[in-house]
Design a protein around this motif. Sequence first.
Motif, PDB file in Angstrom:
ATOM      1  N   VAL A   1      -3.022  -6.034  12.641  1.00  0.00           N
ATOM      2  CA  VAL A   1      -2.473  -6.840  11.553  1.00  0.00           C
ATOM      3  C   VAL A   1      -3.463  -6.785  10.395  1.00  0.00           C
ATOM      4  CG1 VAL A   1      -1.728  -9.132  10.828  1.00  0.00           C
ATOM      5  CG2 VAL A   1      -1.252  -8.338  13.157  1.00  0.00           C
ATOM      6  N   SER A   2      -2.985  -6.424   9.227  1.00  0.00           N
ATOM      7  CA  SER A   2      -3.858  -6.294   8.055  1.00  0.00           C
ATOM      8  C   SER A   2      -3.165  -6.911   6.852  1.00  0.00           C
ATOM      9  CB  SER A   2      -4.189  -4.826   7.798  1.00  0.00           C
ATOM     10  OG  SER A   2      -3.010  -4.059   7.632  1.00  0.00           O
ATOM     11  N   ASP A   3      -3.953  -7.132   5.804  1.00  0.00           N
ATOM     12  CA  ASP A   3      -3.375  -7.680   4.587  1.00  0.00           C
ATOM     13  C   ASP A   3      -2.872  -6.541   3.694  1.00  0.00           C
ATOM     14  OD1 ASP A   3      -5.606  -6.603   3.308  1.00  0.00           O
ATOM     15  OD2 ASP A   3      -6.675  -8.500   3.229  1.00  0.00           O
ATOM     16  N   SER A   4      -2.423  -6.884   2.504  1.00  0.00           N
ATOM     17  CA  SER A   4      -1.824  -5.883   1.625  1.00  0.00           C
ATOM     18  C   SER A   4      -2.841  -4.859   1.144  1.00  0.00           C
ATOM     19  CB  SER A   4      -1.171  -6.570   0.419  1.00  0.00           C
ATOM     20  OG  SER A   4      -2.139  -7.362  -0.275  1.00  0.00           O
ATOM     21  N   ASP A   5      -4.128  -5.164   1.235  1.00  0.00           N
ATOM     22  CA  ASP A   5      -5.172  -4.222   0.835  1.00  0.00           C
ATOM     23  C   ASP A   5      -5.814  -3.537   2.034  1.00  0.00           C
ATOM     24  OD1 ASP A   5      -5.003  -4.542  -1.973  1.00  0.00           O
ATOM     25  OD2 ASP A   5      -6.046  -6.464  -1.810  1.00  0.00           O
ATOM     26  N   ARG A   6      -5.119  -3.580   3.163  1.00  0.00           N
ATOM     27  CA  ARG A   6      -5.501  -2.831   4.363  1.00  0.00           C
ATOM     28  C   ARG A   6      -6.756  -3.379   5.049  1.00  0.00           C
ATOM     29  NH1 ARG A   6      -4.743   0.310   0.252  1.00  0.00           N
ATOM     30  NH2 ARG A   6      -6.930   0.935   0.092  1.00  0.00           N
ATOM     31  N   HIS A   7      -7.131  -4.610   4.789  1.00  0.00           N
ATOM     32  CA  HIS A   7      -8.228  -5.213   5.540  1.00  0.00           C
ATOM     33  C   HIS A   7      -7.695  -5.659   6.896  1.00  0.00           C
ATOM     34  CE1 HIS A   7      -9.427  -6.170   1.238  1.00  0.00           C
ATOM     35  NE2 HIS A   7     -10.331  -5.297   1.659  1.00  0.00           N
ATOM     36  N   VAL A   8      -8.338  -5.204   7.930  1.00  0.00           N
ATOM     37  CA  VAL A   8      -7.884  -5.519   9.282  1.00  0.00           C
ATOM     38  C   VAL A   8      -8.266  -6.956   9.616  1.00  0.00           C
ATOM     39  CG1 VAL A   8      -8.115  -4.967  11.723  1.00  0.00           C
ATOM     40  CG2 VAL A   8      -8.007  -3.130  10.023  1.00  0.00           C
ATOM     41  N   LEU A   9      -7.269  -7.760   9.940  1.00  0.00           N
ATOM     42  CA  LEU A   9      -7.487  -9.157  10.298  1.00  0.00           C
ATOM     43  C   LEU A   9      -7.503  -9.371  11.793  1.00  0.00           C
ATOM     44  CD1 LEU A   9      -4.979 -10.758   7.764  1.00  0.00           C
ATOM     45  CD2 LEU A   9      -7.410 -10.321   7.427  1.00  0.00           C
ATOM     46  N   LEU A  10      -6.750  -8.554  12.491  1.00  0.00           N
ATOM     47  CA  LEU A  10      -6.554  -8.821  13.911  1.00  0.00           C
ATOM     48  C   LEU A  10      -6.184  -7.525  14.614  1.00  0.00           C
ATOM     49  CD1 LEU A  10      -6.211 -11.020  16.149  1.00  0.00           C
ATOM     50  CD2 LEU A  10      -3.814 -11.185  15.444  1.00  0.00           C
TER      51      LEU A  10
ATOM     52  N   ALA B   1      -3.523 -16.203  13.860  1.00  0.00           N
ATOM     53  CA  ALA B   1      -4.428 -15.988  12.735  1.00  0.00           C
ATOM     54  C   ALA B   1      -5.862 -16.284  13.151  1.00  0.00           C
ATOM     55  CB  ALA B   1      -4.034 -16.869  11.564  1.00  0.00           C
ATOM     56  N   PRO B   2      -6.801 -15.363  12.894  1.00  0.00           N
ATOM     57  CA  PRO B   2      -8.211 -15.651  13.164  1.00  0.00           C
ATOM     58  C   PRO B   2      -8.740 -16.711  12.199  1.00  0.00           C
ATOM     59  CG  PRO B   2      -7.812 -13.288  12.824  1.00  0.00           C
ATOM     60  CD  PRO B   2      -6.594 -14.007  12.384  1.00  0.00           C
ATOM     61  N   PRO B   3      -9.900 -17.265  12.476  1.00  0.00           N
ATOM     62  CA  PRO B   3     -10.452 -18.285  11.585  1.00  0.00           C
ATOM     63  C   PRO B   3     -10.660 -17.753  10.176  1.00  0.00           C
ATOM     64  CG  PRO B   3     -11.724 -18.153  13.616  1.00  0.00           C
ATOM     65  CD  PRO B   3     -10.747 -17.046  13.663  1.00  0.00           C
ATOM     66  N   GLY B   4     -10.285 -18.562   9.192  1.00  0.00           N
ATOM     67  CA  GLY B   4     -10.475 -18.205   7.799  1.00  0.00           C
ATOM     68  C   GLY B   4      -9.327 -17.432   7.188  1.00  0.00           C
ATOM     69  N   VAL B   5      -8.333 -17.074   7.957  1.00  0.00           N
ATOM     70  CA  VAL B   5      -7.194 -16.301   7.433  1.00  0.00           C
ATOM     71  C   VAL B   5      -6.093 -17.271   7.029  1.00  0.00           C
ATOM     72  CG1 VAL B   5      -5.420 -14.614   7.982  1.00  0.00           C
ATOM     73  CG2 VAL B   5      -7.768 -14.281   8.795  1.00  0.00           C
ATOM     74  N   PRO B   6      -5.706 -17.275   5.769  1.00  0.00           N
ATOM     75  CA  PRO B   6      -4.677 -18.217   5.319  1.00  0.00           C
ATOM     76  C   PRO B   6      -3.281 -17.810   5.772  1.00  0.00           C
ATOM     77  CG  PRO B   6      -5.384 -16.812   3.509  1.00  0.00           C
ATOM     78  CD  PRO B   6      -6.280 -16.487   4.665  1.00  0.00           C
TER      79      PRO B   6
ATOM     80  N   CYS C   1       1.849   3.736  13.673  1.00  0.00           N
ATOM     81  CA  CYS C   1       3.253   3.549  13.328  1.00  0.00           C
ATOM     82  C   CYS C   1       3.430   2.143  12.765  1.00  0.00           C
ATOM     83  CB  CYS C   1       4.132   3.735  14.567  1.00  0.00           C
ATOM     84  SG  CYS C   1       5.897   3.525  14.263  1.00  0.00           S
ATOM     85  N   ALA C   2       4.081   2.044  11.618  1.00  0.00           N
ATOM     86  CA  ALA C   2       4.290   0.747  10.978  1.00  0.00           C
ATOM     87  C   ALA C   2       5.308  -0.068  11.762  1.00  0.00           C
ATOM     88  CB  ALA C   2       4.750   0.933   9.541  1.00  0.00           C
ATOM     89  N   ILE C   3       4.982  -1.329  12.012  1.00  0.00           N
ATOM     90  CA  ILE C   3       5.914  -2.254  12.656  1.00  0.00           C
ATOM     91  C   ILE C   3       6.730  -2.996  11.611  1.00  0.00           C
ATOM     92  CG2 ILE C   3       6.072  -4.375  14.020  1.00  0.00           C
ATOM     93  CD1 ILE C   3       3.668  -3.469  15.602  1.00  0.00           C
ATOM     94  N   GLY C   4       6.053  -3.466  10.572  1.00  0.00           N
ATOM     95  CA  GLY C   4       6.712  -4.263   9.541  1.00  0.00           C
ATOM     96  C   GLY C   4       5.883  -5.500   9.246  1.00  0.00           C
ATOM     97  N   ASP C   5       6.509  -6.463   8.619  1.00  0.00           N
ATOM     98  CA  ASP C   5       5.812  -7.682   8.225  1.00  0.00           C
ATOM     99  C   ASP C   5       5.786  -8.687   9.369  1.00  0.00           C
ATOM    100  OD1 ASP C   5       5.379  -6.657   5.712  1.00  0.00           O
ATOM    101  OD2 ASP C   5       7.120  -7.644   4.814  1.00  0.00           O
ATOM    102  N   VAL C   6       4.665  -9.403   9.464  1.00  0.00           N
ATOM    103  CA  VAL C   6       4.545 -10.519  10.395  1.00  0.00           C
ATOM    104  C   VAL C   6       4.042 -11.718   9.602  1.00  0.00           C
ATOM    105  CG1 VAL C   6       4.109  -9.077  12.410  1.00  0.00           C
ATOM    106  CG2 VAL C   6       2.186  -9.888  11.048  1.00  0.00           C
ATOM    107  N   VAL C   7       4.409 -12.886  10.037  1.00  0.00           N
ATOM    108  CA  VAL C   7       4.016 -14.124   9.372  1.00  0.00           C
ATOM    109  C   VAL C   7       2.973 -14.825  10.229  1.00  0.00           C
ATOM    110  CG1 VAL C   7       4.792 -16.365   8.507  1.00  0.00           C
ATOM    111  CG2 VAL C   7       6.259 -14.342   8.255  1.00  0.00           C
ATOM    112  N   LEU C   8       1.825 -15.110   9.625  1.00  0.00           N
ATOM    113  CA  LEU C   8       0.771 -15.868  10.294  1.00  0.00           C
ATOM    114  C   LEU C   8       0.773 -17.294   9.768  1.00  0.00           C
ATOM    115  CD1 LEU C   8      -2.233 -13.343  10.320  1.00  0.00           C
ATOM    116  CD2 LEU C   8      -0.453 -13.690  12.037  1.00  0.00           C
TER     117      LEU C   8
END
Length: 936
Positions: free
Chosen positions: A558-567, A597-602, A635-642
């Motif tokens: 799971v990453s944000d729109s700028d490709r930072h890996v969150l999880l 969502a890991p700590p600090g992820v809005p 492979c892209a899964i799509g959007d997920v909501v945290l």
Amino acid sequence: MSALRRPRHSISRLPVLLLAAVAFGLRVYRLAAQSLSYDEAVSAYLTRIPVGDMLSWTAADVQPPLYYLLLRFWTDLAGTSEYSLRFLSVGLSLLAVPLLYRLALCLITNGESGRRGWGAACVAALAAAIHPWHVWHAQDARMYSLLLAAGAFSTLLLLRWFAFEGRVRYRVWAPLALSYALLLYTHYLSAGLLAAHVVLASWWAWRRGDVRALGSYLARTVLPALLAFIPWVPAALHTVGSDASYWPGAIKAGEAARKVAVALFVGGPGETVLEAAGLRVSVAMLLVLGLALATHRPQPAAWVLELTAATAAATGTAFLLIPKFNPRYLMLVSLGLPLLWDQAVWAAWQRPSLWSRLLGVAALAALVGGSATGLAGMYWDVRLTRADFRSAVAYIQEARHPDEPVLLVSGHVHPVWRYYAPGVPYVPLPDLRVLSVEAALDLDVASALRAALGQASGAWLLLWQDEVTDPMGVVTFLLDQAGMAEERQFWHVRVRHYTSLDAAQIPAGPFPSPDAPSCQFDGGLRFLGSAPDAAGNLALFWDTLRPLDHEIRAQVTVSDSDRHVLLRSHLAPGGDSYPTSLWRPGQVTLTRYRPEAPPGVPAGTYRASVSLYDAASGSALQVLDTAGNPVGQTCAIGDVVLEGNTHGLDPSVVAARYNLSRLGGEWKGLRLVAAGACPAGALPPGTALSLPLLWQDSPSGEAAGEGGWDLHLEVSLVHSDGTVRSRDLPLSPRYPPQVWRPGEIVLDWLDWRIPADSAAGAADLRLSLADGPNDLGGAVTLCSLEVAGVSRSYTLPSPDVPSDAVAGGAIRLLGLDVDREEAPSDATLAVTLHFQALTTPEENYTLFLHLLGEDGRVWAGVDAPPDGRPTAGWLAGEVVSLAFSLQVPAQAPPGQYTYEVGWFRPELPGMPRLPMAEGGRPLPDGAVTLGRLYIR
């Protein structure tokens, strides 16, 4: 072994009676305190069906029918209460105590009698009376106490056969043959004890030179028992070939040995003791027992060890044919333990030395103390109680409306339901007589669920061993789409109640929808797509084109729109209970995934992707295009909501989790708590840095939007010579501070590149905040780095194969040099590519160089970023030459080949290529082909 004679003098029975009383008390204490187990419920069920049906059941099961016939006769007299069902085992287990006493007496006296003999034999009776494993099975309505008693009786008869001489032996022929037949009709693995007896009899006959005695033993005891068992042999063979109640594979010898060792000394792991604690106690008991036996070396102990080892070896051999293991299958091996304990104590007390007496006391203390540990766990450790079917069924019965159907998952648990809820209808899912790993439910069960529910507005699920029969959780997945669930946990049993249920809402497929994005991985496994379920999970769907003989694992990122890996989450594509080695080709499998969502992820919407790897080697599987060419590993899964996790956090704990260095920057209440470190080593111009930053708003929320602030970052690279290169960047563009709440802790990233014109040498990366045009001051040094020096050339080369193709309007391909135009099929080619920067590229791109056959197939290739020269560090007019080696595969056919060159972004979904043009005309597929190579 010399001939053994029966004791010639009467022995006091009072100690044996007292020990029998102790054994009885231990076995009836809390006899009905716990629920019937599944196996016990099966025993109860078989006592209430016609005898013919019971025989048919056992003929297809893993146990013969003798115990069930005895239990049927017993329950006809005593009833089928939990106490009555178990009391038969109490009596059979109690019978083993005097039998083991007699066994020990025969071994110890060896034809002599006296206080030492019967006193030491009482130790064997004590060991049998308090053995936690024997006591536990005495409170179990199963055949293992019968097996123990019959095994002790047959072994005693074998000793009597050794003791008698000549024609007198006929007295034990019939009883011994009968006991062997009873053993075989009690449990198939009792054949291990029978084999051990044959080995010991053969050894005895060989030592005595009495071959005729051995022939008589085989002909008059073993052969009749085998003949008596012949009617049941077809059923036994059927069991060997069709038992599907266990996963295929080899038994883990080390794990099995540990469990058996614990069972032999302190009881079954998970029944009377936890395995780790039980292993420690067992090792201590074994050391004391072994020391006592090794120090005094009593002669009969060798015979007991031979019996124990032969029984274990013969029984263990059966596991090679049927790799279904449970410690209780080696119950007959435990016959030797009480005899060894009495040998240790007897040998110690035979000698008058203080050391010997102390060793005997230590052995006795180890026996009693270790047994007490197992008994205490059995009676009072709640972690060791049996599955609480009694409470689970009672809860359903009390709360259930008459029109709410009961679904049993697994269906083979129906004997439990029949016992505790007689006459109440149920729906078995799947409809099984006994457990079968080959009957795993899949999404096709949807139609059966709709039919079972009808117009009902609610339903009850009794869930036990559903990890085997419903390993993917498809029943709950489907019902979650149709109603609201509330689950209650009982010990090892779950009850799930659905309300507001609408069976019409149970999806019928296809799973997922046909327009869901999918990916084909090499190895024949496909990701079919994903879909959110009603419970807030993300369901991932898969199938395979062919059977898989190895385990594949998935990594969901799971990453944000700028490709930072969150999880990053690792999971089994079909769930942990349904490994890919069990998948059937064409079967749609699923696993439900809930990203936390890991700590600090809005809170917000993020991007999810999936990749696959071999569980054994860790090597990644490739994603293939429609032509079968690899196009990446993701492979892209799509959007997920945290849901977000930014409140109530300890900044120190969050910083430690991400391995961030604490900082002290603060700008009017907004604190920079911590930041990541710069990469080590010399970094060339253009290198991309992505440093995690941990921010915290003040408790009063000074940075919030009410202040009207226009906050942004000022990032500066300060060289040692005082040169400064600065750049303004937005502060947390993905979660702007205007929406932060007081005290919120937010994880963000500083994405920055070393400027292309940076000079070599040491530099500090500094950060400060500004409010619009106003610098808030208080710059903080994030980290120090080393800028590498690079050699730049602006001289245009004269390549062997020139080109004028331009990628992205920024990079011109000047051409390539090759070391040969003709090569064998297994050659290594040296290729040099020459590029010129028309302007400094905005991104760091990765180059691809392919060798294409006449049919467009890629036969060799390299995908790599420019080594040491990121493209974002190229200056306008600069010429960069890159050298590569291409290994042509040996199977490449003769013919003409061409080179294909282009640039792409591997970190983006789909790995898009940089547009390529030549002579002002766009080139298809973002690549230019040039040069020729002939493979001979």
